[in-house]
Every structure is written in C-alpha cells, then in structure tokens.
Design a protein around this motif. Structure first.
Motif, PDB file in Angstrom:
ATOM      1  N   ALA A 312       1.040  -1.235  -0.072  1.00  0.00           N
ATOM      2  CA  ALA A 312      -0.025  -0.024   0.077  1.00  0.00           C
ATOM      3  C   ALA A 312       0.759   1.243  -0.017  1.00  0.00           C
ATOM      4  N   CYS A 313       2.025   1.367   0.204  1.00  0.00           N
ATOM      5  CA  CYS A 313       3.022   2.320   0.561  1.00  0.00           C
ATOM      6  C   CYS A 313       3.592   2.406  -0.755  1.00  0.00           C
ATOM      7  N   GLU A 314       3.597   3.760  -1.310  1.00  0.00           N
ATOM      8  CA  GLU A 314       4.263   4.060  -2.541  1.00  0.00           C
ATOM      9  C   GLU A 314       5.702   5.235  -2.215  1.00  0.00           C
ATOM     10  N   CYS A 315       6.126   4.927  -1.039  1.00  0.00           N
ATOM     11  CA  CYS A 315       7.469   5.600  -0.952  1.00  0.00           C
ATOM     12  C   CYS A 315       8.542   5.641  -1.845  1.00  0.00           C
ATOM     13  N   ILE A 318       7.701   7.905  -4.558  1.00  0.00           N
ATOM     14  CA  ILE A 318       7.741   9.295  -4.114  1.00  0.00           C
ATOM     15  C   ILE A 318       9.203   9.804  -4.018  1.00  0.00           C
ATOM     16  N   CYS A 328      -0.739   8.956  -3.676  1.00  0.00           N
ATOM     17  CA  CYS A 328      -0.861   7.482  -2.937  1.00  0.00           C
ATOM     18  C   CYS A 328      -2.207   7.430  -2.351  1.00  0.00           C
ATOM     19  N   ALA A 330      -3.427   5.919  -0.107  1.00  0.00           N
ATOM     20  CA  ALA A 330      -3.285   5.732   1.342  1.00  0.00           C
ATOM     21  C   ALA A 330      -3.096   7.031   2.220  1.00  0.00           C
ATOM     22  N   PHE A 331      -2.772   8.054   1.368  1.00  0.00           N
ATOM     23  CA  PHE A 331      -2.418   9.221   1.844  1.00  0.00           C
ATOM     24  C   PHE A 331      -3.687  10.190   2.652  1.00  0.00           C
ATOM     25  N   CYS A 335      -2.997   6.411   5.848  1.00  0.00           N
ATOM     26  CA  CYS A 335      -1.657   6.780   6.326  1.00  0.00           C
ATOM     27  C   CYS A 335      -1.624   8.434   6.837  1.00  0.00           C
ATOM     28  N   LEU A 341       2.205   4.527   7.361  1.00  0.00           N
ATOM     29  CA  LEU A 341       2.385   3.265   6.718  1.00  0.00           C
ATOM     30  C   LEU A 341       3.943   3.404   6.542  1.00  0.00           C
ATOM     31  N   GLY A 342       4.486   4.374   6.060  1.00  0.00           N
ATOM     32  CA  GLY A 342       5.572   4.551   5.430  1.00  0.00           C
ATOM     33  C   GLY A 342       6.496   5.538   5.990  1.00  0.00           C
ATOM     34  N   CYS A 344       8.110   8.283   4.628  1.00  0.00           N
ATOM     35  CA  CYS A 344       7.863   9.467   4.108  1.00  0.00           C
ATOM     36  C   CYS A 344       6.738  10.220   5.051  1.00  0.00           C
ATOM     37  N   MET A 345       5.902   9.334   5.448  1.00  0.00           N
ATOM     38  CA  MET A 345       5.051  10.163   6.258  1.00  0.00           C
ATOM     39  C   MET A 345       5.196  10.071   7.838  1.00  0.00           C
ATOM     40  N   CYS A 352       5.706  12.941   2.224  1.00  0.00           N
ATOM     41  CA  CYS A 352       4.089  12.768   2.666  1.00  0.00           C
ATOM     42  C   CYS A 352       3.974  13.706   3.915  1.00  0.00           C
TER      43      CYS A 352
HETATM   44  S1  SF4 Z   1       4.296   7.140   3.497  1.00  0.00           S
HETATM   45 FE1  SF4 Z   1       1.999   6.952   3.556  1.00  0.00          FE
HETATM   46  S2  SF4 Z   1       1.015   8.513   1.958  1.00  0.00           S
HETATM   47 FE2  SF4 Z   1       3.318   8.123   1.844  1.00  0.00          FE
HETATM   48  S3  SF4 Z   1       3.459   6.766   0.047  1.00  0.00           S
HETATM   49 FE3  SF4 Z   1       3.877   5.686   2.045  1.00  0.00          FE
HETATM   50  S4  SF4 Z   1       1.681   4.870   2.461  1.00  0.00           S
HETATM   51 FE4  SF4 Z   1       1.588   6.629   0.947  1.00  0.00          FE
END
Ligand code: SF4
Length: 361
Positions: A312-315, A318, A328, A330-331, A335, A341-342, A344-345, A352
C-alpha cells in the motif's frame, strides 16, 4: 527585524517570481534533494508561487525515508539478543520495518534509547560495561563526521562494548543514479545546503560535467529557494550546466576538510541499498578494517527473514520523484503522521509528512 525577516520579504519574493516567469520559456522539472528544502517548499507554499511550467519534485533527501526496511529489521533483531542496548536518533523510532517498529519493540521490552548525538551512545556504553551498545548509523554527510568522532572516542576510551550498524548514505552517488535514470528526467537539481557545507560544491561537478544537469546549492529560507530556482532556470534556458552556490554564506567549494578527514579516517565507501532506488554503487559507508571491532554488522544474523514490502505504501516512487504524495491511495486516510504506513509520513522531513502538514490544512 529578526535576522530571518530579510529572507522572507514578500516584495522581494514577488520580484524573483516575476523574473522566473519572464525567463521560464519551457516546461522544467527541478528536484530538491534535501528533506529540509522539501519542508520549506511545502511550508511557504513555494509551488503555488511558481509558473505552472515549473514542476518541483522531491528527491531522496530524507535519511529516514531512504533507509530500507531490511536494515531496520536487522537493528531490531540485534536488540532482541540478551544484554544489548540499542541507541538511535528519535526520528527512527516510529519508522516501520517489515513487521514492527522500534517503538513497538521497546514497549515489548527491548532496551531502545533515543540519543541526540552519537557521542551520547558512547557515554551509555561507558556507563554500562556489561552490555553491548549498538548505535544505528543513519544519515548523510552532515551527520556522519559526528558518528566517526564517536568511534574515535570509543577507541580512545578502549570500549569493547560499543558498535555501529552503518546505514549511512552519500548524496552525490544517489544524484548520479537519478541523473542517468530515464524514468526520472530531471532538468536541474536544488542541492542540499547542510550536506554541501561538509562536502563542498566541487562534489557536484561530476554531475554537471557528465550528465549536463545544472546544480544550485540552496539555503533554506523562501528567498534562498526562489533565488536558486531562478539561477537554475536561467542556466537551463541558456543551455549551461554548472554548479552554482546560492548558499554562499555557508558553503565553499572545498567544504569542511576537517569533517571529511574524520569521516574518511573511520569509514570507506561501500555499495548501499536506498529505499525506492535500489542498490547504488559507492553510495554507502562501512567501517574501515582497522575499526572492525566497532562494526555491528558482524553480529547480524544472515538468517533474518526476508523483508516484507508494504504494497500500500508508495514511498519508493515518491523518493524518485515519480509520484506526489497525494497520488498515494493511502495518503491522509490509512496513512497519517499519527498512524504512518511508510517512512515518508513518519519523518518530519518526509515528502508525505510535508504535504500532509501544509497542503491538506
Ligand atoms: S508514507 Fe503513506 S502516504 Fe506516503 S507513500 Fe507511504 S503509504 Fe503513501
């Protein structure tokens, strides 16, 4: 007037934006390679000030974000052994490994200490001679000299219970990898100010000469960043590719020779894996042979389970600038900074986190 006010003057900002508008004759993609720039760009709404044909993308400039799950898993695993104290900077505490976080494992009984300086972990080792203290070496050229100093201090104190798990990363090799990645297609780099204060502007010259991508080293205030964008735009439009230093109040061509000497005394280049970018030749650091007794990688069990990527995470996308955080799924729902979740958040310097804090309010 506070000292920063002169770097936030709105009239001057408007003049620089008008100048950018005047010369930006075609679509341009500029990448900032520094988490502090990412935060400043979001905080001061710099994207909204620019003409629509200038696209700012965030790169792999947050050390927490680029640390792969596998090494977080290793660090946690080291903490499960008896009589081990893990020492880390606070921003790694919530970053998810494959299966858990340092924060969750601390609640389950692993001894995890947050330190503000690598030397603090040497003090912990000195005060706990019956325990092995492992420091998580995460960061770029800005923080690595302090880690090298901690190793030298541990040697001076003849400590045999202090070691480092090195996940350090070097910025120029990552920029080189992005420069030759056709998927990314960058017209110019906004280079990190703090890292450049250590390595000097000369470190980027291979990027401009080999790949023809202009580099401008920028300060962190809004006028610094806008002026850097103007300098980059001018270079690109005029067909130039050179390294320019907008942040000349801090950065020289040579950088900080004492810090570099200390870094090189303790560490040597190694290949390293970056989250989202894969393994990049010469982009990491390992302890030199003469400091092997301080290398925690000798305790790592190679049988550790393979890391599980959170799909689910697209870090990864990004960190390469291929996607913006809000794209993303989940943004902002699954998340958030409270339930990341990742990385970058998690990190305050993550793309994120920056977008969530400043663009969704
Ligand atoms: S940190 Fe959260 S918002 Fe950023 S890519 Fe991962 S899941 Fe998506």
């Amino acid at each position: 007037m506070r000292y920063v006010d002169e770097f936030r003057d709105f009239t001057l900002a408007r003049t620089i934006v008008e100048n950018i508008n005047r010369i930006a004759a075609r679509p341009l993609t500029l990448m900032e390679v520094c988490g502090t720039h990412t935060m400043a760009i979001a905080r001061f709404g710099i994207r909204n000030l620019l003409p629509p044909n200038i696209r700012l993308i965030s790169g792999p400039g947050c050390p927490v974000c680029v640390t792969p799950q596998a090494i977080i898993d290793c660090f946690i695993e080291l903490g499960r052994a008896p009589n081990v104290i893990l020492a880390t900077f606070g921003d790694m505490i919530k970053v998810p490994g494959s299966r858990t976080t340092l924060e969750a494992e601390r609640a389950r009984g692993i001894d995890v200490r947050v330190v503000y300086s690598p030397l603090d972990s040497v003090i912990i080792a000195r005060e706990n001679p019956e325990k092995q203290v492992v420091f998580f070496g995460v960061g770029f050229e800005t923080t690595i000299p302090a880690v090298a100093l901690a190793v030298l201090e541990a040697r001076e104190l003849r400590l045999n219970n202090f070691s480092i798990l090195s996940a350090h990363k070097l910025i120029p090799p990552a920029m080189m990898a992005l420069a030759c990645d056709p998927e990314v297609a960058i017209d110019g780099f906004i280079c990190p100010g703090h890292v450049s204060a250590i390595i000097g502007s000369a470190a980027y010259e291979p990027i401009t000469s080999k790949y023809g991508i202009p580099c401008v080293i920028s300060g962190f205030e809004p006028l610094d960043i806008l002026q850097s964008i103007f300098i980059l735009t001018r270079q690109i439009i005029e067909g130039q590719a050179k390294v320019e230093v907008q942040y000349s109040r801090v950065v020289t061509r040579e950088g900080n020779p004492a810090a570099i000497k200390c870094l090189r005394q303790v560490f040597e280049p190694d290949d390293s894996e970056w989250r989202g970018l894969g393994i990049i030749t010469g982009s990491g650091l390992r302890l030199r042979h003469e400091f092997a007794e301080f290398d925690a990688s000798r305790f790592v069990n190679n049988q550790i389970l393979r890391p599980i990527e959170n799909k689910a995470c697209e870090c990864g996308s990004i960190l390469k600038g291929l996607k913006t955080p809000s794209k993303c799924q989940a943004f902002g729902n699954k998340c958030t900074p409270e339930h990341p979740l990742g990385p970058c958040m998690v990190s305050t310097e993550g793309a994120c986190s920056a977008e969530y804090r400043y663009a969704t309010r």
